[in-house]
Write an enzyme that holds these catalytic residues in place. Structure first.
Site, mmCIF file in Angstrom:
data_model
loop_
_atom_site.group_PDB
_atom_site.id
_atom_site.type_symbol
_atom_site.label_atom_id
_atom_site.label_comp_id
_atom_site.label_asym_id
_atom_site.label_seq_id
_atom_site.Cartn_x
_atom_site.Cartn_y
_atom_site.Cartn_z
ATOM 1 N N SER A 65 8.289 11.464 3.485
ATOM 2 C CA SER A 65 7.016 10.949 4.003
ATOM 3 C C SER A 65 6.595 11.613 5.309
ATOM 4 C CB SER A 65 7.175 9.446 4.246
ATOM 5 O OG SER A 65 6.116 8.963 5.029
ATOM 6 N N GLU B 49 5.407 10.080 7.604
ATOM 7 C CA GLU B 49 5.791 9.163 8.686
ATOM 8 C C GLU B 49 6.988 9.711 9.468
ATOM 9 O OE1 GLU B 49 4.431 6.051 9.735
ATOM 10 O OE2 GLU B 49 2.769 6.676 8.475
ATOM 11 N N TYR C 177 11.222 2.271 8.839
ATOM 12 C CA TYR C 177 10.887 2.936 7.567
ATOM 13 C C TYR C 177 11.053 4.447 7.711
ATOM 14 C CZ TYR C 177 7.828 5.099 4.048
ATOM 15 O OH TYR C 177 7.317 5.907 3.052
#
Ligand code: NDP
Ligand code: GDP
Length: 326
Positions: free
Chosen positions: A127, A129, A151
């Site tokens: 990801s 992120e 996460y």
């Protein structure tokens, strides 16, 4: 006929990927975790009209024995590990679960594949992120990571374990560093779908306002249907590698609101309010990806513009609410 095993098949990407692979003649198996709500699980597959074409296998990412059995029984040519606790905000309230599913769960999959189907090709859903507090204005495969949530930290562990299994065991393991991607099948808690659902509710007189958090956050938003094609392309390469998948365009939450409300003939400023409850302990302010490697090596290009996607999402939510009436 090739066989694929998809974890997270009941999620947004799993559903689109299953449809894509079925369209290419694959036999598609999907991991299904036990739930008391079996009647509503699989809603996305139903929405795409493929619920009868995929074959489900009972397993949970945190239960290695079930994963091992699933890989043994299905003997896949390609494994797509899409399952995760995928919502960033929840990862602060459930950090351990996020670590177990999103981080260690990926290692369970890698182990199961190494032991039970070592020739299978493996895709890990990494990801954007992971870039978090960005270390370069535009991020590519060489940009250092700086995760900003439990996460993102869990995804980073899974990412490096995928790289490590490739380097240690010669596995055909690739990691797609996907920037945010949306669709009418996006989870309702994510900001894009929350906005398009809110627009539809306001348009139909079911609500007056929509409460959001940080309107200044910027994301590189693409369409899930485009992004699952990139996953498959990675699996067709002779050599495994990591790829950024992004549109290269960054847009604020505020601008997304403007586009979505305008599509329904509404003025966003008359309806959107800011509620600190939706702010995060640490924020990812801006993401913008450089997908040159995917373009050059995979021949991948996104086809769906942000404007077209926003229109599709608002129309789908209007239709859903008209049918359901609430
Ligand atoms: P979703 O949240 O829509 O889907 C997550 C899937 O994981 C669901 O099928 C869910 O099953 C499954 N799952 C969760 N926990 C477990 C478990 N313990 N065992 C087995 N399955 C489990 O995610 P998306 O489709 O949006 O994303 C797919 C992947 O890509 C995720 O890993 C996500 O983190 C990652 N990603 C997504 C991006 C995006 O913008 N969408 C961007 C970058 C990466 P159930 O239906 O039972 O809950
Ligand atoms: P993420 O990038 O995976 O965290 O995807 P989200 O869609 O959950 O959030 C994208 C950005 O929108 C983040 O920077 C959030 O802080 C911001 N945002 C602003 N308001 C909201 C909101 O009400 N809900 C969510 N989910 N995000 C919001």
């Amino acid at each position: 006929m090739k066989t694929a095993l998809i974890t997270g098949i009941t999620g947004q990407d799993g559903a689109y990927l299953a449809r894509f692979l079925l369209g290419r003649g694959y036999r598609v198996h999907g991991l299904l975790r036990r739930s008391a709500s079996a009647d509503v699980i699989g809603e996305r597959l139903r929405w795409l009209g493929i619920e009868r074409e995929v074959e489900m296998v009972d397993a949970d990412l945190v239960d290695l024995s079930s994963i091992l059995r699933a890989v043994q029984v299905t003997q896949p040519d390609e494994v797509y590990n899409l399952a995760a606790q995928s919502f960033v905000k929840t990862s602060w309230t459930q950090p351990l679960l996020t670590g177990q599913v999103t981080g260690l769960g990926a290692v369970n999959m890698l182990e199961a594949v190494r032991l039970a189907a070592p020739q299978a090709r493996f895709y890990q859903a990494s990801s954007s992120e992971m870039y978090g507090l960005i270390q370069a204005p535009i991020q590519n495969e060489t940009t250092p990571f700086y995760p900003r949530s439990p996460y993102a930290a869990a995804k980073l562990y899974a990412h490096w374990m995928t790289v490590n299994y490739r380097e240690s065991f010669g596995m055909h393991a690739s990691s797609g560093i996907l920037f945010n991607h949306e669709s009418p099948l996006r989870g309702i808690e994510f900001v894009t779908r929350k906005i398009t659902d809110g627009v539809a509710r306001i348009k139909l007189g079911l609500a007056k306002t929509l409460a959001l958090g940080n309107l200044d956050a910027r994301r590189d938003w693409g369409h899930a249907a485009d992004y699952v094609r990139a996953m498959w392309l990675m699996m067709q390469q002779e050599t495994p590698a990591d790829y950024v998948v992004a549109t290269g365009r960054t847009t604020s939450v505020r601008e997304f609101c403007r586009l979505a409300f305008a599509h329904a003939g509404l003025d966003w400023e008359a309806h959107v309010t800011v509620d600190p409850a939706f702010l995060r302990p640490a924020e990812v302010d801006v993401l913008q990806g450089d997908a040159s490697r995917a373009r050059e090596r995979l021949g991948w290009e996104p086809e769906i513009t942000l404007e077209r996607m926003v229109a599709e999402m608002v129309d789908a939510d209007l239709e859903r609410l008209r049918r359901r009436g609430s």
